[in-house]
Every structure is written in structure tokens, then in C-alpha cells.
Design a protein around this motif. Structure first.
Motif, PDB file in Angstrom:
ATOM      1  N   TYR A  81       0.847  -1.190   0.000  1.00 42.98           N
ATOM      2  CA  TYR A  81       0.000   0.000   0.000  1.00 42.98           C
ATOM      3  C   TYR A  81       0.886   1.244   0.000  1.00 42.98           C
ATOM      4  CZ  TYR A  81      -3.582   3.305   1.502  1.00 42.98           C
ATOM      5  OH  TYR A  81      -4.449   4.365   1.578  1.00 42.98           O
ATOM      6  N   PRO A  82       0.545   2.289  -0.782  1.00 43.55           N
ATOM      7  CA  PRO A  82      -0.685   2.500  -1.541  1.00 43.55           C
ATOM      8  C   PRO A  82      -0.565   2.227  -3.033  1.00 43.55           C
ATOM      9  CG  PRO A  82       0.460   4.569  -1.355  1.00 43.55           C
ATOM     10  CD  PRO A  82       1.332   3.533  -0.676  1.00 43.55           C
ATOM     11  N   TYR A  83       0.516   1.574  -3.453  1.00 46.23           N
ATOM     12  CA  TYR A  83       0.750   1.377  -4.882  1.00 46.23           C
ATOM     13  C   TYR A  83      -0.363   0.530  -5.495  1.00 46.23           C
ATOM     14  CZ  TYR A  83       5.173   3.319  -3.559  1.00 46.23           C
ATOM     15  OH  TYR A  83       6.130   4.154  -3.051  1.00 46.23           O
ATOM     16  N   GLY A  84      -0.878   0.999  -6.620  1.00 42.08           N
ATOM     17  CA  GLY A  84      -2.014   0.380  -7.255  1.00 42.08           C
ATOM     18  C   GLY A  84      -3.319   1.095  -6.941  1.00 42.08           C
ATOM     19  N   ARG A  85      -3.313   1.913  -5.898  1.00 43.12           N
ATOM     20  CA  ARG A  85      -4.504   2.685  -5.531  1.00 43.12           C
ATOM     21  C   ARG A  85      -4.546   4.036  -6.238  1.00 43.12           C
ATOM     22  NH1 ARG A  85      -8.266  -0.672  -3.518  1.00 43.12           N
ATOM     23  NH2 ARG A  85      -7.396  -2.033  -1.894  1.00 43.12           N
ATOM     24  N   GLU A  86      -3.414   4.504  -6.725  1.00 45.73           N
ATOM     25  CA  GLU A  86      -3.387   5.792  -7.419  1.00 45.73           C
ATOM     26  C   GLU A  86      -3.859   5.623  -8.855  1.00 45.73           C
ATOM     27  OE1 GLU A  86       0.518   4.118  -8.861  1.00 45.73           O
ATOM     28  OE2 GLU A  86      -0.867   3.870  -7.180  1.00 45.73           O
ATOM     29  N   THR A  87      -4.501   6.632  -9.399  1.00 49.02           N
ATOM     30  CA  THR A  87      -4.935   6.584 -10.801  1.00 49.02           C
ATOM     31  C   THR A  87      -4.193   7.572 -11.678  1.00 49.02           C
ATOM     32  OG1 THR A  87      -6.726   8.159 -10.373  1.00 49.02           O
ATOM     33  CG2 THR A  87      -7.255   5.807 -10.197  1.00 49.02           C
ATOM     34  N   THR A  88      -3.563   8.589 -11.060  1.00 48.65           N
ATOM     35  CA  THR A  88      -2.924   9.642 -11.854  1.00 48.65           C
ATOM     36  C   THR A  88      -1.628  10.073 -11.194  1.00 48.65           C
ATOM     37  OG1 THR A  88      -5.090  10.436 -12.578  1.00 48.65           O
ATOM     38  CG2 THR A  88      -3.243  11.933 -12.887  1.00 48.65           C
ATOM     39  N   GLY A  89      -0.632  10.396 -12.028  1.00 50.23           N
ATOM     40  CA  GLY A  89       0.620  10.972 -11.570  1.00 50.23           C
ATOM     41  C   GLY A  89       0.736  12.399 -12.078  1.00 50.23           C
ATOM     42  N   TYR A  90       1.081  13.329 -11.200  1.00 46.85           N
ATOM     43  CA  TYR A  90       1.149  14.754 -11.541  1.00 46.85           C
ATOM     44  C   TYR A  90       2.596  15.236 -11.506  1.00 46.85           C
ATOM     45  CZ  TYR A  90      -3.829  14.447 -10.614  1.00 46.85           C
ATOM     46  OH  TYR A  90      -5.154  14.083 -10.642  1.00 46.85           O
ATOM     47  N   GLU A  91       2.999  15.935 -12.563  1.00 46.44           N
ATOM     48  CA  GLU A  91       4.355  16.472 -12.644  1.00 46.44           C
ATOM     49  C   GLU A  91       4.372  17.913 -12.161  1.00 46.44           C
ATOM     50  OE1 GLU A  91       7.780  17.609 -15.949  1.00 46.44           O
ATOM     51  OE2 GLU A  91       6.262  16.087 -16.434  1.00 46.44           O
ATOM     52  N   VAL A  92       5.295  18.216 -11.249  1.00 50.16           N
ATOM     53  CA  VAL A  92       5.448  19.566 -10.708  1.00 50.16           C
ATOM     54  C   VAL A  92       6.907  19.989 -10.844  1.00 50.16           C
ATOM     55  CG1 VAL A  92       3.530  19.296  -9.094  1.00 50.16           C
ATOM     56  CG2 VAL A  92       5.846  18.694  -8.358  1.00 50.16           C
ATOM     57  N   ARG A  93       7.140  21.284 -10.740  1.00 53.51           N
ATOM     58  CA  ARG A  93       8.506  21.794 -10.872  1.00 53.51           C
ATOM     59  C   ARG A  93       9.333  21.537  -9.620  1.00 53.51           C
ATOM     60  NH1 ARG A  93       7.532  27.731 -13.769  1.00 53.51           N
ATOM     61  NH2 ARG A  93       6.641  26.918 -15.728  1.00 53.51           N
ATOM     62  N   ASP A  94       8.719  21.665  -8.449  1.00 52.59           N
ATOM     63  CA  ASP A  94       9.426  21.551  -7.175  1.00 52.59           C
ATOM     64  C   ASP A  94       8.622  20.644  -6.261  1.00 52.59           C
ATOM     65  OD1 ASP A  94      10.478  21.919  -4.588  1.00 52.59           O
ATOM     66  OD2 ASP A  94      11.131  23.953  -5.040  1.00 52.59           O
ATOM     67  N   LEU A  95       9.048  19.399  -6.122  1.00 53.74           N
ATOM     68  CA  LEU A  95       8.293  18.438  -5.327  1.00 53.74           C
ATOM     69  C   LEU A  95       8.275  18.825  -3.856  1.00 53.74           C
ATOM     70  CD1 LEU A  95       6.704  15.804  -5.189  1.00 53.74           C
ATOM     71  CD2 LEU A  95       8.882  14.599  -4.882  1.00 53.74           C
ATOM     72  N   THR A  96       9.405  19.291  -3.340  1.00 57.26           N
ATOM     73  CA  THR A  96       9.464  19.661  -1.929  1.00 57.26           C
ATOM     74  C   THR A  96       8.442  20.744  -1.604  1.00 57.26           C
ATOM     75  OG1 THR A  96      11.820  19.094  -1.795  1.00 57.26           O
ATOM     76  CG2 THR A  96      10.943  20.546  -0.081  1.00 57.26           C
ATOM     77  N   ASP A  97       8.372  21.756  -2.443  1.00 54.51           N
ATOM     78  CA  ASP A  97       7.417  22.841  -2.235  1.00 54.51           C
ATOM     79  C   ASP A  97       5.980  22.342  -2.358  1.00 54.51           C
ATOM     80  OD1 ASP A  97       6.725  25.783  -2.064  1.00 54.51           O
ATOM     81  OD2 ASP A  97       5.924  25.353  -4.050  1.00 54.51           O
TER      82      ASP A  97
END
Length: 333
Positions: free
Chosen positions: A273-289
Motif C-alpha cells: 500500500y498504496p501502490y495500485g490505488r493511485e490513478t494519476t501521476g502529476y508532474e510539478v517543478r518543485d516536489l518539496t514545495d
């Protein structure tokens, strides 16, 4: 079903911007999206040897069916009492705006749901908060794809090997259908009488699909034929940490398509868990922020950050239970 695009319009809400948007399908800002595929397996064979990657696959005539990734929304189902909290948290994390809420019946059979469209720079959501039981098979479709011709799209999907779970039906602003690809992947196709107009995305989200080793070839062959996608890269031993298995490796294949990005993960089903429960991946410029904003907005980091394919990534759960993968791209030297 794409709830936010299928609301039963009344005189009281005809001024809703959700229904007034217009778009020229030949707009100059239409751009090719990238459809990414990841195949998880041990000892995977090269891309060039896979039957679905062969250049002579018989593709349906879908060249003009796809509209663009800014019109392909992730479908999010939460409890009615969680809709406001979820939308507020998601917008605080990624920015953007939300359309007007409505309580409507949006399925071919009677039902009632809160519906809201959420537009962000990293992707669009159709948010549902059903007040009644959800009619089958609604609730398990992961996304809605806007097409220029629904009948042609349905014919192309059938020719490519998809099943039609919900035959085309009319809604107040167009027509819709639910299809299922080999491997049990459900999607919505929809068409609008008046074409909508949404801003181009800053980054294109990834539709993350988990399928079995037995069905990946059929799924990939079918979707490639339908989308006229092209496989552009193949990594046989990607780091398993990306699917919660750091001791293993898996295969990643990228495909370009006008329908946007997709990540196909082919697994044995032994996923933490939680792999397989997500449906979408979002790309951002700064992951920490972005993660700081998410946590401040009541979201929970379930995994990561960890080093992924092109940078760092995390798994995040938003209020209401929606789980998303969020990643940033590392600068190239």
C-alpha cells in the motif's frame, strides 16, 4: 462518466462558465501529448520483439478523434461531505480553479450526485460526491477522454479490442459512453455539442494503469491501435522503489499519443500500500514545495520522496481518500 461535463442544465445555472466555454478543435495551442507506459516484469523482452509494438499493427482510423490532454480529466469519487475539503486541498496544492457545484442526475439510470469540475495547471478533475448508490459500472472509470466524434471513437475502440460497457447515451451537453480495455481498464469517452475551451496544461498528468502480465500485450496492442500512439523508449530494469519494491526492478515503456500520458505497470499483484490505488501521476517543478503545500492543506504523504525515473516522487492522499503520485523532473546536465 465525466460528471462535470454532463450536468443536467436548468435555466438557473445556464450562466455557469462550465457550460459556456467554447473551443475551436483546430486551435493553434493544440499540442501532442506524451503517453508513458511502464511494464513491470522480471526478465522482460525488448520492445522491438513485443507483438503490440510491431509497426504493422492494424490501427483504427483515429487520427482526428483525440482532442488533447487538457480535455482528459481524472474522475475522483469522494463522499458528499468530503467534496469541499478535497477540492480546497487539491487547489491549495496545485493551484487552479473550481467550477460551480451542482447536484444532478448524470447516469443513464436514476442517481444523484454533487458534481464539480476542477481545472489546475497539472491536470483536470471531474469530482463526484454521490448522494445515492452509484449505478454500475460508474465509479471505476479512471478518466474521461474528449473525442471529436463519439460514434467513430466507439467504432475504433471496438475494432481495437475494447468492450463497450455503457452504450452511448445523451446528456444535456453531448453524449457519453464507458469502454473497457483488455485487462479490465475502464475509461469514459465523451463528446460535446458545443466544444469546450480549457487552457493548455503546464504539465501533462500520467494515467497510471496496473495490469497483469497475462493481459499487458492485449492492452497495449489495443490502446496503441486506438490512440495511434508510438512507443518511443523502453527501460527493462527501472528501479522497483517506484512501485514500493526497492529490491526489484521493473520495465518502463514510453509511448506518445494525442490522448496524453499513461503509465502502465504490469505486476504480479504483490504491491505494498498504496501502490495500485493511485490513478494519476502529476508532474510539478518543485516536489518539496508541492508536498509542503499538500501537507498544509490536510493531505498526507504516504510514501517518499524517493528518486524515480526522471527525478523524485511521492505518493499523497488527499482529504476524502483520493491518492495521487506526484513527481518532479530533475534538471539534465
Amino acid at each position: 462518466m465525466r460528471i462535470a461535463h454532463r450536468l443536467r442544465r436548468t435555466r438557473a445555472n445556464t450562466d455557469d462558465a462550465h457550460y459556456l466555454v467554447k473551443r475551436d478543435y483546430n486551435s493553434s495551442n493544440m499540442r501532442l501529448a506524451t503517453f508513458s507506459a511502464v511494464l513491470l516484469t522480471i526478465g522482460a523482452i525488448p520492445l522491438s520483439l513485443l507483438p503490440w509494438a510491431a509497426p504493422n499493427i492494424a490501427c483504427a482510423a483515429t487520427a482526428n478523434i483525440a482532442v488533447g490532454p487538457q480535455y482528459d480529466s481524472t474522475h475522483v469519487y469522494v463522499a458528499p461531505d468530503d467534496v469541499n475539503h478535497f477540492v480546497t486541498s487539491f487547489l491549495a496544492t496545485f493551484g487552479g480553479s473550481a467550477g460551480k457545484q451542482a447536484v444532478v442526475s448524470v447516469t443513464p439510470t436514476p442517481s444523484s450526485t454533487i458534481s464539480q469540475l476542477v481545472i489546475t495547471p497539472v491536470g483536470i478533475l471531474s469530482v463526484f460526491g454521490f448522494k445515492t448508490p452509484i449505478p454500475y459500472p460508474f465509479g471505476v472509470e479512471r478518466t474521461g477522454y474528449l473525442v471529436t466524434d463519439l460514434d467513430a471513437a466507439i467504432s475504433a475502440a471496438r475494432a481495437a479490442g475494447a468492450d463497450v460497457l455503457v452504450n452511448p447515451f445523451k446528456d444535456p451537453i453531448g453524449r457519453d459512453a464507458i469502454i473497457q480495455w483488455p485487462g479490465g481498464v475502464n475509461m469514459q469517452l465523451y463528446w460535446h455539442t458545443t466544444p469546450p475551451s480549457y487552457p493548455a496544461l503546464q504539465t501533462i498528468p500520467e494515467n497510471r494503469v496496473y495490469v497483469s502480465t497475462e493481459r499487458v500485450t492485449a492492452f497495449a496492442r489495443s490502446f496503441l491501435a486506438f490512440s495511434r500512439g508510438k512507443a518511443v523508449s523502453d527501460v527493462a530494469h527501472a528501479p522497483g522503489i517506484e512501485i514500493g519494491r526497492p529490491a526489484d526492478t521493473y520495465r518502463r515503456i514510453r509511448i506518445e499519443s494525442m490522448f496524453g500520458k499513461m503509465t502502465i505497470l504490469v505486476t504480479d499483484g504483490h504491491l505494498p500500500y498504496p501502490y495500485g490505488r493511485e490513478t494519476t501521476g502529476y508532474e510539478v517543478r518543485d516536489l518539496t514545495d508541492t508536498l509542503a503545500k499538500a501537507k498544509a492543506a490536510d493531505a498526507t504523504v504516504l510514501a517518499g520522496p524517493y528518486m524515480a525515473d526522471r527525478g523524485s516522487a511521492s505518493m499523497v492522499q488527499f482529504p476524502g481518500g483520493y491518492i495521487a503520485e506526484i513527481h518532479s523532473t530533475a534538471p539534465r546536465n
